[in-house]
Design an enzyme around this catalytic site. Sequence first.
Site, short mmCIF file in Angstrom:
data_model
loop_
_atom_site.label_atom_id
_atom_site.label_comp_id
_atom_site.label_asym_id
_atom_site.label_seq_id
_atom_site.Cartn_x
_atom_site.Cartn_y
_atom_site.Cartn_z
N HIS A 97 -4.39 -1.85 -6.45
CA HIS A 97 -3.63 -0.34 -7.24
C HIS A 97 -3.87 0.46 -6.92
O HIS A 97 -5.29 -0.01 -8.40
CB HIS A 97 -2.70 -0.50 -8.39
CG HIS A 97 -1.33 -1.46 -7.53
ND1 HIS A 97 -0.64 -2.48 -8.74
CD2 HIS A 97 -0.86 -2.09 -6.46
CE1 HIS A 97 0.93 -2.96 -7.60
NE2 HIS A 97 0.11 -2.65 -6.25
N LYS B 213 0.16 -24.91 -6.45
CA LYS B 213 1.43 -25.39 -7.18
C LYS B 213 2.33 -25.76 -6.67
O LYS B 213 3.32 -26.95 -7.67
CB LYS B 213 1.62 -23.54 -7.32
CG LYS B 213 2.74 -23.21 -8.27
CD LYS B 213 2.49 -22.10 -8.49
CE LYS B 213 3.95 -21.45 -9.40
NZ LYS B 213 3.92 -19.97 -9.83
N ASP C 295 0.80 -1.15 0.31
CA ASP C 295 0.15 0.05 -0.13
C ASP C 295 1.01 1.27 0.25
O ASP C 295 0.43 2.18 0.54
CB ASP C 295 -1.05 0.32 1.29
CG ASP C 295 -1.69 -1.04 1.56
OD1 ASP C 295 -2.31 -1.60 0.24
OD2 ASP C 295 -1.92 -2.13 2.48
#
Length: 460
Positions: A63, A177, A35
């Site tokens: 963003h 993954k 942030d």
Amino acid sequence: LSGSRSSTEPKAGMKRARNEAVNKLTVVLGAQWGDEGKGKVVDLLATEADIICRCQGGNNAGHTVVVDGKEYDFHLLPSGIINSKAISFIGNGVVIHLPGLFEEGDKNEKKGLKGWEKRLIISDRAHIEKKSLPPCSSWMFDFHQAVDGLQEVQRQAQEGKNIGTTKKGIGPAYSSKASRTGMRVCDLLADFKEFSTRFKNLAQQYQSMFPTLEIDVDAQLKKLKEYAERIRPMVRDGVYFMYEAIHGPPKKILVEGANAALLDIDFGTYPFVTSSNCTVGGVCTGLGVPPVNVGEVYGVVKAYTTRVGIGAFPTEQLNAVGELLQTRGHEVGVTTGRKRRCGWLDLVILRYAHMINGFTAFALTKLDILDVLDEIKVGVAYKLNGKKIPYFPANMEILQKVEVEYETLPGWKSDTTAARKWDDLPPKAQNYIRFVENQVGVPIKWVGVGKSRESMIQMF
């Protein structure tokens, strides 16, 4: 040996290595807990970029970019996609939640982001996040998100505390993954029958772990098949794409980091971290590029410190100062809507982030939020048992115990939001900036005094 050939010089007839003249990557990374305003810096640099890349994370990033009075929110798309003349690239280190990708693109399109699908390229090695499964640069499935929420509930029940994840399914997707059960974009676009079998197996695996988890497998597969055709034109071999971009005609290549150094899975305040490498190493692994091709590495730093969720925060101010920073800075997470915890600028974490990333310059954002303060404190060192320590503690219990040593600087007590060059800033604000530079040993290239593109003062 006069006249002898250098060992590094190519022999007659041998082609000179292609990496001798290459396009370097310019990298923008968060230097705190996220942030920091990375989107604004990326937006600034993206105006001249030819390619803008995301290398890690998923739709847990947030963003905000303001252009021509319009505010765009990005979570998965590179925020540089606003540049209609550039290509945006999602690398293999990203976990993609397909519904979220298109929802985000379509939502921003209504605000004025035209033709984004035509200038987006996705790596075929990216993992898919299943909405109930874990996200990666493989597909993120819907059940990744459900699992993320269930795991947080489980942690709260068992340990009395949770991690404070965004519940976007990022952790479960990266888990899939790592355990080699995840599915990638290339799998979705290949044999759909084989993909369906693997998807069902993964769903069953999670249902056995979480009996309350409900997954409409057929409905999700039907939706994924539809998404597959929509993204097919965007998908390329990511490694080859980046290789050609680096070794081809002159191009400006920008890499947009998500999250930040203190949230890195290896170097952050573990376990209160994200599930990917948000430091400079993640650029190489997330895009498939060698370290030698990394050029400038810019660290984005807020003029004070914030963090979302749980975890140690040595300079946190649980008082009127913290409330003022939260209110004036509008410190609410773009992705979660949670209020951010606020505190003084911590130079110990900036030095630590610099050790890992080797920043060539900083962008210091939100300086204007400090405009009203009579005095401003800056954390310059940590003490443990009364003694200064030269490192950032790895263990969270130890980090909770450190005593912060502060330097107090006078406030400038004047509005900086109209400043557009260095000389427009009050002398005491200039002193604050120089103090940070000198203490950390990294030059500050930009200073942010507002939301818009024009409010980023370039120093050199």
